[in-house]
Design a protein around this motif. Structure first.
Motif, PDB file in Angstrom:
ATOM      1  N   GLU A 155     139.460   7.211  10.104  1.00  0.00           N
ATOM      2  CA  GLU A 155     140.625   6.414   9.717  1.00  0.00           C
ATOM      3  C   GLU A 155     141.140   5.595  10.898  1.00  0.00           C
ATOM      4  O   GLU A 155     141.506   4.425  10.741  1.00  0.00           O
ATOM      5  CB  GLU A 155     141.727   7.329   9.192  1.00  0.00           C
ATOM      6  CG  GLU A 155     141.403   7.956   7.835  1.00  0.00           C
ATOM      7  CD  GLU A 155     142.370   9.074   7.474  1.00  0.00           C
ATOM      8  OE1 GLU A 155     143.276   9.351   8.294  1.00  0.00           O
ATOM      9  OE2 GLU A 155     142.214   9.677   6.397  1.00  0.00           O
ATOM     10  N   ALA A 196     141.198   1.471  11.093  1.00  0.00           N
ATOM     11  CA  ALA A 196     142.481   0.795  11.313  1.00  0.00           C
ATOM     12  C   ALA A 196     142.392  -0.143  12.507  1.00  0.00           C
ATOM     13  O   ALA A 196     142.916  -1.261  12.481  1.00  0.00           O
ATOM     14  CB  ALA A 196     143.582   1.821  11.523  1.00  0.00           C
ATOM     15  N   LEU A 240     144.694   0.291   6.856  1.00  0.00           N
ATOM     16  CA  LEU A 240     145.669   1.346   7.153  1.00  0.00           C
ATOM     17  C   LEU A 240     145.702   2.448   6.104  1.00  0.00           C
ATOM     18  O   LEU A 240     146.349   3.467   6.292  1.00  0.00           O
ATOM     19  CB  LEU A 240     147.059   0.722   7.295  1.00  0.00           C
ATOM     20  CG  LEU A 240     147.190  -0.388   8.350  1.00  0.00           C
ATOM     21  CD1 LEU A 240     148.614  -0.887   8.416  1.00  0.00           C
ATOM     22  CD2 LEU A 240     146.730   0.098   9.714  1.00  0.00           C
TER      23      LEU A 240
END
Length: 290
Positions: free
Chosen positions: A268, A272, A278
């Motif tokens: 993640e 991002a 996001l």
């Protein structure tokens, strides 16, 4: 918080478009009436619709800044896309009106020669809209705003429309009187084409469409993580200027919950950082060699 700040910056681009269009629409319609130019009149009508479209985009950006609530758990980001869609409908309505009006004028026997002031007005408007286009295009890329990008493309088409009007008016000065209404007709075609492009992009987002090449690239990057044995599935959709991913990966079945969780966090964070995504939901399954 960064997304909200970006949307507030996007409002500046929308306001610049609104003021530019108000000034140009008033100037073109007045001078077109005095100087009898169908091309400049059509261009002025185009800018009039652009005012409404820019206001719709501004409203969409404002609504997108609202925090998640009971009925919108993911926030209100898609309001921006809906604003782009409304702008497309407004543009095509006026585009069709311009087309029908100029087609009638092209077959009239007595076509008046437009004054040269209308040509210089069209040329000056083209320069103004090109500057606005470059500003909004740069800003839309910085804040990743689909609505502001649509506005920048509309700005560019408006600059081209004004150049077309300029060419048509100049041609009419040399006795080719039908060139002025013909330029107006081309203006109508460009308006409709721009509306179609915005409509296509907006409906793609609203129906959870996603760039296949971008999705393939993201899948390859996730596969490079040493702990990931297999990317079983990956899906993407857009919420305004935000992207949401649903990913299923397979890992070593011997890993405990904390280790598996750390893998998802690392993925993640990288998505991002590299892609500005996001919201990534990662489902973990055990990998069994066959």
């Amino acid at each position: 918080m960064d997304q909200i700040n970006d949307m507030k910056r996007g409002e500046k681009g929308a306001w610049i478009s609104i003021f530019a269009y108000l000034f140009l629409a008033g100037s073109k319609l007045t001078i077109a009436y005095i100087g009898t130019s169908d091309a400049l009149w059509a261009d002025g009508l185009n800018n009039s619709t652009d005012v409404v479209a820019s206001i719709a985009i501004l409203v969409g950006l404002r609504i997108s800044q609202k925090p998640p609530d009971q009925n919108h758990r993911y926030g209100h980001y898609r309001a921006e896309t809906i604003a782009s869609l409304l702008a497309a409908f407004i543009m095509v309505a006026v585009g069709l009106q311009v087309l029908f009006s100029t087609i009638t004028k092209m077959f009239e026997e007595n076509i008046a020669r437009p004054d040269m002031i209308t040509a210089w007005t069209a040329l000056g408007a083209a320069l103004i809209m090109y500057v606005v286009h470059r500003y909004n295009l740069s800003l839309s890329r910085k804040i990743n705003s689909s609505a502001l990008y649509a506005a920048s493309q509309d700005n560019r088409s408006d600059a081209l429309v004004s150049i077309g009007a300029f060419v048509g008016i100049i041609g009419a000065q040399f006795g080719v009187y039908w060139l002025d209404p013909l330029a107006g007709f081309i203006v109508g075609v460009i308006i409709c084409k721009t509306a179609w492009d915005i409509f296509k992009d907006s409906t793609l987002m609203l129906t959870d469409g996603f760039d296949e090449d971008r999705l393939k690239k993201i899948k390859e990057e996730i596969s490079r993580f040493p702990e990931v044995k297999l990317v079983e599935d990956i899906k993407g959709r857009a919420l305004g200027n935000q992207s949401v991913l649903d990913v299923t990966i397979k890992v070593n079945p011997e890993l405990n919950v904390r280790q598996s969780h750390d893998i998802t966090v690392h993925i993640e964070e990288e998505l991002a950082e590299k892609h500005g995504i996001l919201y990534t939901h990662i489902h973990i399954e055990p990998y069994n060699e066959k």
